[in-house]
Design a protein around this motif. Sequence first.
Motif, mmCIF file in Angstrom:
data_model
loop_
_atom_site.group_PDB
_atom_site.id
_atom_site.type_symbol
_atom_site.label_atom_id
_atom_site.label_comp_id
_atom_site.label_asym_id
_atom_site.label_seq_id
_atom_site.Cartn_x
_atom_site.Cartn_y
_atom_site.Cartn_z
ATOM 1 N N GLN A 46 0.831 -1.220 0.000
ATOM 2 C CA GLN A 46 0.000 0.000 0.000
ATOM 3 C C GLN A 46 0.859 1.263 0.000
ATOM 4 O O GLN A 46 0.673 2.162 0.815
ATOM 5 N N ASP A 47 1.786 1.338 -0.959
ATOM 6 C CA ASP A 47 2.680 2.487 -1.050
ATOM 7 C C ASP A 47 2.567 3.231 -2.375
ATOM 8 O O ASP A 47 3.418 4.048 -2.700
ATOM 9 N N VAL A 48 1.513 2.940 -3.144
ATOM 10 C CA VAL A 48 1.266 3.592 -4.432
ATOM 11 C C VAL A 48 2.484 3.449 -5.352
ATOM 12 O O VAL A 48 2.959 4.415 -5.946
ATOM 13 N N ILE A 49 2.995 2.237 -5.451
ATOM 14 C CA ILE A 49 4.150 1.963 -6.295
ATOM 15 C C ILE A 49 3.652 1.489 -7.655
ATOM 16 O O ILE A 49 3.027 0.440 -7.771
ATOM 17 N N ARG A 50 3.957 2.248 -8.677
ATOM 18 C CA ARG A 50 3.605 1.885 -10.041
ATOM 19 C C ARG A 50 4.838 1.348 -10.758
ATOM 20 O O ARG A 50 5.879 1.134 -10.128
ATOM 21 N N LYS A 51 4.742 1.129 -12.065
ATOM 22 C CA LYS A 51 5.793 0.409 -12.789
ATOM 23 C C LYS A 51 7.162 1.065 -12.670
ATOM 24 O O LYS A 51 8.185 0.382 -12.547
ATOM 25 N N ASP A 52 7.224 2.410 -12.679
ATOM 26 C CA ASP A 52 8.516 3.085 -12.645
ATOM 27 C C ASP A 52 9.216 2.961 -11.298
ATOM 28 O O ASP A 52 10.422 3.194 -11.197
ATOM 29 N N GLY A 53 8.473 2.598 -10.261
ATOM 30 C CA GLY A 53 9.078 2.308 -8.966
ATOM 31 C C GLY A 53 9.223 0.822 -8.731
ATOM 32 O O GLY A 53 10.198 0.369 -8.118
ATOM 33 N N MET A 54 8.255 0.055 -9.263
ATOM 34 C CA MET A 54 8.269 -1.392 -9.064
ATOM 35 C C MET A 54 9.449 -2.051 -9.771
ATOM 36 O O MET A 54 10.079 -2.972 -9.225
ATOM 37 N N ILE A 55 9.775 -1.602 -10.961
ATOM 38 C CA ILE A 55 10.857 -2.217 -11.730
ATOM 39 C C ILE A 55 12.198 -2.106 -11.014
ATOM 40 O O ILE A 55 12.879 -3.123 -10.810
ATOM 41 N N VAL A 109 13.297 -14.128 1.648
ATOM 42 C CA VAL A 109 12.367 -15.142 2.142
ATOM 43 C C VAL A 109 10.926 -14.628 2.069
ATOM 44 O O VAL A 109 10.011 -15.375 1.727
ATOM 45 N N THR A 110 10.727 -13.359 2.371
ATOM 46 C CA THR A 110 9.382 -12.787 2.416
ATOM 47 C C THR A 110 9.338 -11.470 1.648
ATOM 48 O O THR A 110 10.190 -10.602 1.840
ATOM 49 N N LEU A 111 8.323 -11.344 0.782
ATOM 50 C CA LEU A 111 8.104 -10.100 0.052
ATOM 51 C C LEU A 111 6.617 -9.781 0.056
ATOM 52 O O LEU A 111 5.801 -10.575 -0.412
ATOM 53 N N ASP A 112 6.265 -8.622 0.586
ATOM 54 C CA ASP A 112 4.878 -8.162 0.577
ATOM 55 C C ASP A 112 4.834 -6.810 -0.130
ATOM 56 O O ASP A 112 5.242 -5.787 0.422
ATOM 57 N N ILE A 113 4.364 -6.818 -1.358
ATOM 58 C CA ILE A 113 4.200 -5.587 -2.141
ATOM 59 C C ILE A 113 2.741 -5.460 -2.579
ATOM 60 O O ILE A 113 2.433 -4.926 -3.641
ATOM 61 N N SER A 114 1.849 -5.966 -1.761
ATOM 62 C CA SER A 114 0.426 -5.952 -2.090
ATOM 63 C C SER A 114 -0.121 -4.525 -2.145
ATOM 64 O O SER A 114 0.442 -3.592 -1.573
ATOM 65 N N VAL A 160 1.129 -10.496 -3.325
ATOM 66 C CA VAL A 160 0.938 -9.536 -4.411
ATOM 67 C C VAL A 160 -0.555 -9.338 -4.671
ATOM 68 O O VAL A 160 -0.980 -9.121 -5.803
ATOM 69 N N SER A 161 -1.347 -9.403 -3.630
ATOM 70 C CA SER A 161 -2.781 -9.177 -3.789
ATOM 71 C C SER A 161 -3.046 -7.708 -4.119
ATOM 72 O O SER A 161 -2.259 -6.821 -3.782
ATOM 73 N N ASP A 162 -4.161 -7.472 -4.803
ATOM 74 C CA ASP A 162 -4.584 -6.103 -5.140
ATOM 75 C C ASP A 162 -3.506 -5.317 -5.866
ATOM 76 O O ASP A 162 -3.270 -4.142 -5.566
ATOM 77 N N CYS A 163 -2.834 -5.952 -6.815
ATOM 78 C CA CYS A 163 -1.777 -5.284 -7.569
ATOM 79 C C CYS A 163 -2.164 -4.993 -9.015
ATOM 80 O O CYS A 163 -1.290 -4.759 -9.851
ATOM 81 N N ASN A 164 -3.465 -5.050 -9.304
ATOM 82 C CA ASN A 164 -3.947 -4.711 -10.647
ATOM 83 C C ASN A 164 -3.326 -5.594 -11.732
ATOM 84 O O ASN A 164 -3.115 -5.159 -12.860
#
Length: 213
Positions: free
Chosen positions: A124-133, A145-150, A177-181
């Motif tokens: 829930q950090d409003v990360i779009r493609k230009d930040g996600m990549i 081990v753990t990644l939560d970018i939902s 990765v729930s609710d990630c469009n």
Amino acid sequence: MNLNDIFVSRKKDEIPFALEFLTKPLINKPNFIALDLSNNAVGPNGATAISGYLEQAKSLKIFLINNCGLGIQGATIIANALKKGQVNLEVIAMARNRLENDGTKEIASALKEMTNIKEVHLFQDVIRKDGMIPLLQALSDKKLVTLDISDNFINEESVNVFCEFLEKCETLENLNVSDCNIQEDDNEKIVAALEVILELTKVIFYRNQRQNS
């Protein structure tokens, strides 16, 4: 140290002074490994107040600062402090801070230098493609081990980078990765990438089907 939600009765302009007062004595304490500042109005000013500690917190392993109103400016201040101090975290959680693309890029640059990182929570950090990549690229060679970018965005070009990350990260056990469009057409790509990881044991992957209007 658990400082979660402790500033309920302090004014916003008082919090930075309190944070500096609380963290300054922790500098050069080799046995101090965890700090939780979540759910406080830290903001950019508070980030500046703790930056002196972070620049010298080489023993810090767990840093939680969820829901603290950091925004892009606060995230940049913290990222620069972590890099300057060469802090090698194992767990970082900066969720619900509206890091957006620019703030996430700065955090990604700090994560890139951390060889021991195992858990990353940036939901829930409003990360779009230009930040996600850049984030996924920074984590692709880690033993995560753990990644939560939902509740962010994994779409367009970031889908392919996400699949590449999954194929490389053989240590991953927990993924949210729930609710990630994520679009229906991209699900097959992601599932195929997940199948490459034999050690993946838990995947929270829901509510990503394209909604019918």
